[in-house]
Design an enzyme around this catalytic site. Sequence first.
Site, PDB file in Angstrom:
ATOM      1  N   HIS A 114       0.814  -1.225   0.000  1.00  0.00           N
ATOM      2  CA  HIS A 114       0.000   0.000   0.000  1.00  0.00           C
ATOM      3  C   HIS A 114       0.844   1.272   0.000  1.00  0.00           C
ATOM      4  O   HIS A 114       0.339   2.339   0.299  1.00  0.00           O
ATOM      5  CB  HIS A 114      -0.965  -0.012   1.195  1.00  0.00           C
ATOM      6  CG  HIS A 114      -2.048  -1.049   1.068  1.00  0.00           C
ATOM      7  ND1 HIS A 114      -2.897  -1.393   2.095  1.00  0.00           N
ATOM      8  CD2 HIS A 114      -2.423  -1.814   0.013  1.00  0.00           C
ATOM      9  CE1 HIS A 114      -3.733  -2.326   1.686  1.00  0.00           C
ATOM     10  NE2 HIS A 114      -3.463  -2.609   0.431  1.00  0.00           N
ATOM     11  N   CYS A 127       3.543  13.702 -15.319  1.00  0.00           N
ATOM     12  CA  CYS A 127       4.827  14.251 -14.865  1.00  0.00           C
ATOM     13  C   CYS A 127       5.873  13.131 -14.827  1.00  0.00           C
ATOM     14  O   CYS A 127       5.569  12.000 -14.445  1.00  0.00           O
ATOM     15  CB  CYS A 127       4.659  14.864 -13.476  1.00  0.00           C
ATOM     16  SG  CYS A 127       6.181  15.577 -12.822  1.00  0.00           S
ATOM     17  N   GLY A 192      -2.282  -9.375  12.306  1.00  0.00           N
ATOM     18  CA  GLY A 192      -2.699  -8.001  12.604  1.00  0.00           C
ATOM     19  C   GLY A 192      -3.457  -7.316  11.491  1.00  0.00           C
ATOM     20  O   GLY A 192      -3.270  -6.126  11.268  1.00  0.00           O
TER      21      GLY A 192
HETATM   22  C1  BJW Z   1      -3.995  -6.779  16.322  1.00  0.00           C
HETATM   23  C2  BJW Z   1      -3.333  -6.061  17.316  1.00  0.00           C
HETATM   24  C3  BJW Z   1      -2.191  -6.657  17.868  1.00  0.00           C
HETATM   25  C4  BJW Z   1      -5.008  -4.876  16.637  1.00  0.00           C
HETATM   26  N1  BJW Z   1      -1.803  -7.845  17.433  1.00  0.00           N
HETATM   27  N2  BJW Z   1      -3.600  -7.975  15.937  1.00  0.00           N
HETATM   28  C5  BJW Z   1     -13.095  -7.137  -3.789  1.00  0.00           C
HETATM   29  C6  BJW Z   1     -14.285  -7.119  -3.082  1.00  0.00           C
HETATM   30  C7  BJW Z   1     -14.784  -5.896  -2.604  1.00  0.00           C
HETATM   31  C8  BJW Z   1     -14.120  -4.690  -2.798  1.00  0.00           C
HETATM   32  C9  BJW Z   1     -12.941  -4.735  -3.477  1.00  0.00           C
HETATM   33  C10 BJW Z   1     -12.448  -5.935  -3.971  1.00  0.00           C
HETATM   34  N3  BJW Z   1     -11.263  -5.669  -4.579  1.00  0.00           N
HETATM   35  C11 BJW Z   1     -10.996  -4.352  -4.461  1.00  0.00           C
HETATM   36  C12 BJW Z   1     -12.011  -3.756  -3.798  1.00  0.00           C
HETATM   37  C13 BJW Z   1     -12.083  -2.299  -3.438  1.00  0.00           C
HETATM   38  C14 BJW Z   1     -11.205  -1.918  -2.276  1.00  0.00           C
HETATM   39  C15 BJW Z   1     -11.615  -2.721  -1.049  1.00  0.00           C
HETATM   40  O1  BJW Z   1     -10.970  -3.669  -0.648  1.00  0.00           O
HETATM   41  N4  BJW Z   1     -12.666  -2.302  -0.382  1.00  0.00           N
HETATM   42  C16 BJW Z   1     -13.084  -2.978   0.843  1.00  0.00           C
HETATM   43  C17 BJW Z   1     -13.394  -1.922   1.877  1.00  0.00           C
HETATM   44  C18 BJW Z   1     -14.217  -3.920   0.545  1.00  0.00           C
HETATM   45  N5  BJW Z   1      -9.815  -2.141  -2.600  1.00  0.00           N
HETATM   46  C19 BJW Z   1      -9.116  -1.256  -3.266  1.00  0.00           C
HETATM   47  O2  BJW Z   1      -9.612  -0.216  -3.662  1.00  0.00           O
HETATM   48  C20 BJW Z   1      -7.661  -1.582  -3.562  1.00  0.00           C
HETATM   49  N6  BJW Z   1      -7.428  -1.400  -4.924  1.00  0.00           N
HETATM   50  C21 BJW Z   1      -7.747  -2.337  -5.851  1.00  0.00           C
HETATM   51  O3  BJW Z   1      -8.059  -3.471  -5.556  1.00  0.00           O
HETATM   52  O4  BJW Z   1      -7.680  -1.893  -7.153  1.00  0.00           O
HETATM   53  C22 BJW Z   1      -8.466  -2.588  -8.118  1.00  0.00           C
HETATM   54  C23 BJW Z   1      -9.949  -2.310  -7.867  1.00  0.00           C
HETATM   55  C24 BJW Z   1     -10.374  -1.039  -7.518  1.00  0.00           C
HETATM   56  C25 BJW Z   1     -11.738  -0.797  -7.268  1.00  0.00           C
HETATM   57  C26 BJW Z   1     -12.652  -1.846  -7.343  1.00  0.00           C
HETATM   58  C27 BJW Z   1     -12.205  -3.129  -7.691  1.00  0.00           C
HETATM   59  C28 BJW Z   1     -10.841  -3.359  -7.959  1.00  0.00           C
HETATM   60  C29 BJW Z   1      -6.752  -0.591  -2.829  1.00  0.00           C
HETATM   61  C30 BJW Z   1      -6.787  -0.761  -1.355  1.00  0.00           C
HETATM   62  C31 BJW Z   1      -5.872   0.282  -0.693  1.00  0.00           C
HETATM   63  C32 BJW Z   1      -6.085   0.320   0.812  1.00  0.00           C
HETATM   64  N7  BJW Z   1      -5.518   1.498   1.330  1.00  0.00           N
HETATM   65  C33 BJW Z   1      -5.587   1.719   2.781  1.00  0.00           C
HETATM   66  C34 BJW Z   1      -5.401   3.243   3.118  1.00  0.00           C
HETATM   67  C35 BJW Z   1      -4.195   3.814   2.586  1.00  0.00           C
HETATM   68  C36 BJW Z   1      -2.987   3.506   3.419  1.00  0.00           C
HETATM   69  C37 BJW Z   1      -2.823   4.486   4.563  1.00  0.00           C
HETATM   70  O5  BJW Z   1      -3.174   5.665   4.480  1.00  0.00           O
HETATM   71  O6  BJW Z   1      -2.297   4.023   5.572  1.00  0.00           O
HETATM   72  O7  BJW Z   1      -4.662   0.900   3.466  1.00  0.00           O
HETATM   73  S1  BJW Z   1      -7.129   1.256   3.502  1.00  0.00           S
HETATM   74  C38 BJW Z   1      -6.512   0.747   5.045  1.00  0.00           C
HETATM   75  O8  BJW Z   1      -6.909  -0.634   5.202  1.00  0.00           O
HETATM   76  C39 BJW Z   1      -4.981   0.767   4.883  1.00  0.00           C
HETATM   77  C40 BJW Z   1      -4.611  -0.589   5.392  1.00  0.00           C
HETATM   78  O9  BJW Z   1      -3.369  -1.001   4.857  1.00  0.00           O
HETATM   79  C41 BJW Z   1      -5.771  -1.472   4.986  1.00  0.00           C
HETATM   80  C42 BJW Z   1      -5.909  -2.729   5.756  1.00  0.00           C
HETATM   81  O10 BJW Z   1      -6.174  -2.464   7.103  1.00  0.00           O
HETATM   82  P1  BJW Z   1      -5.554  -3.406   8.207  1.00  0.00           P
HETATM   83  O11 BJW Z   1      -4.087  -3.359   8.112  1.00  0.00           O
HETATM   84  O12 BJW Z   1      -6.190  -4.731   8.107  1.00  0.00           O
HETATM   85  O13 BJW Z   1      -5.954  -2.654   9.568  1.00  0.00           O
HETATM   86  P2  BJW Z   1      -7.319  -2.629  10.393  1.00  0.00           P
HETATM   87  O14 BJW Z   1      -7.258  -1.483  11.313  1.00  0.00           O
HETATM   88  O15 BJW Z   1      -8.489  -2.733   9.505  1.00  0.00           O
HETATM   89  O16 BJW Z   1      -7.279  -3.986  11.257  1.00  0.00           O
HETATM   90  C43 BJW Z   1      -6.317  -4.184  12.275  1.00  0.00           C
HETATM   91  C44 BJW Z   1      -6.474  -5.599  12.820  1.00  0.00           C
HETATM   92  O17 BJW Z   1      -5.426  -5.839  13.737  1.00  0.00           O
HETATM   93  C45 BJW Z   1      -7.795  -5.839  13.573  1.00  0.00           C
HETATM   94  O18 BJW Z   1      -8.360  -7.075  13.120  1.00  0.00           O
HETATM   95  C46 BJW Z   1      -7.362  -5.956  15.046  1.00  0.00           C
HETATM   96  O19 BJW Z   1      -8.102  -6.918  15.773  1.00  0.00           O
HETATM   97  C47 BJW Z   1      -5.951  -6.442  14.909  1.00  0.00           C
HETATM   98  N8  BJW Z   1      -5.054  -6.032  15.993  1.00  0.00           N
HETATM   99  N9  BJW Z   1      -4.001  -4.899  17.587  1.00  0.00           N
HETATM  100  C48 BJW Z   1      -2.525  -8.504  16.530  1.00  0.00           C
HETATM  101  N10 BJW Z   1      -1.486  -6.038  18.886  1.00  0.00           N
END
Ligand code: BJW
Length: 245
Positions: A114, A127, A192
Amino acid sequence: METLLLDANTWLLVLTGAGVSAESGVPTFRGMNGLWEDQPVTEVASPRGFAKDPLRVWRFYSQRRAGAADVSPNPGHDALVAWERHLGDRFLLATQNVDGLHRRAGSQRVVEMHGNLFTSRCSNPDCTRPPFPDTTVYASGTVPGCKECGALLRPHIVWFGEQLDPDDLTRIESFAVKAMRSGGRLVFLAAGTSGAVYPAAGMVDNVRAAGGETWLVNLDASENASSFEHFVQGKSGEVLPKLGR
Ligand code: BJW
């Protein structure tokens, strides 16, 4: 607690998410209730959010740059470094985290799916200026401009609705293919991550379809927890150092 065998036949593909950095003090997306300044993160971290309010987007990322620069890797990051040293080229770390903590801990075979918080790029797709390291915490009310074309700079982050770098996805897929072709045991371990954001959330299904073994280490049951064969519930900083053998 179950333990994960890391022998000479094992190829380990690790996927990490925000939970792995939580014990370092970096807030997770779920922890922020998916909100920032009362706006859904999906709205802020998106091309539409940037077009609508680039000042707000830069406030968000500048604040996170300041926060991430102030924290240190935790024992979960360190355990992954140790596994990589043990497995060498039979190890690959795909992270959704943009905070750079895996590299700071010493991980080398890393795919930052990401993007990276400390890299910026020009928002103008025409660009020629490539993405560049940028640790600047921009003052509130500032949006940096590109030195080459004058368009707005943006963080080098994959926002919702944007494509991931195809080279990154190929590197991950090639690792799994190489593992299977070598006759080795492919293990996929996610830690995580809420299993809610694609394509990362779909990796477990791809590995299972290819005949790999799947492990989840998470504080609570992620959205795709039922797809994993092994689930060790707990904090990654406590579980990972004890998991490998
Ligand atoms: C612990 C803990 C401890 C806490 N120990 N555990 C298929 C189906 C449906 C939708 C889509 C699909 N394919 C694509 C999509 C669209 C979209 C998407 O997925 N939407 C969903 C919401 C459904 N995906 C995209 O747009 C992606 N692009 C793409 O696929 O392009 C082609 C396409 C586009 C459009 C349509 C179709 C195809 C791009 C995704 C980019 C995500 N970007 C982000 C934000 C930017 C980064 C930033 O600013 O930091 O990235 S979103 C945000 O979520 C961030 C993260 O990397 C990402 C994942 O989150 P993560 O890491 O899982 O964190 P949390 O907070 O959600 O969870 C934390 C977990 O840790 C929890 O479970 C806690 O319990 C646990 N935990 N403490 C162990 N100590």
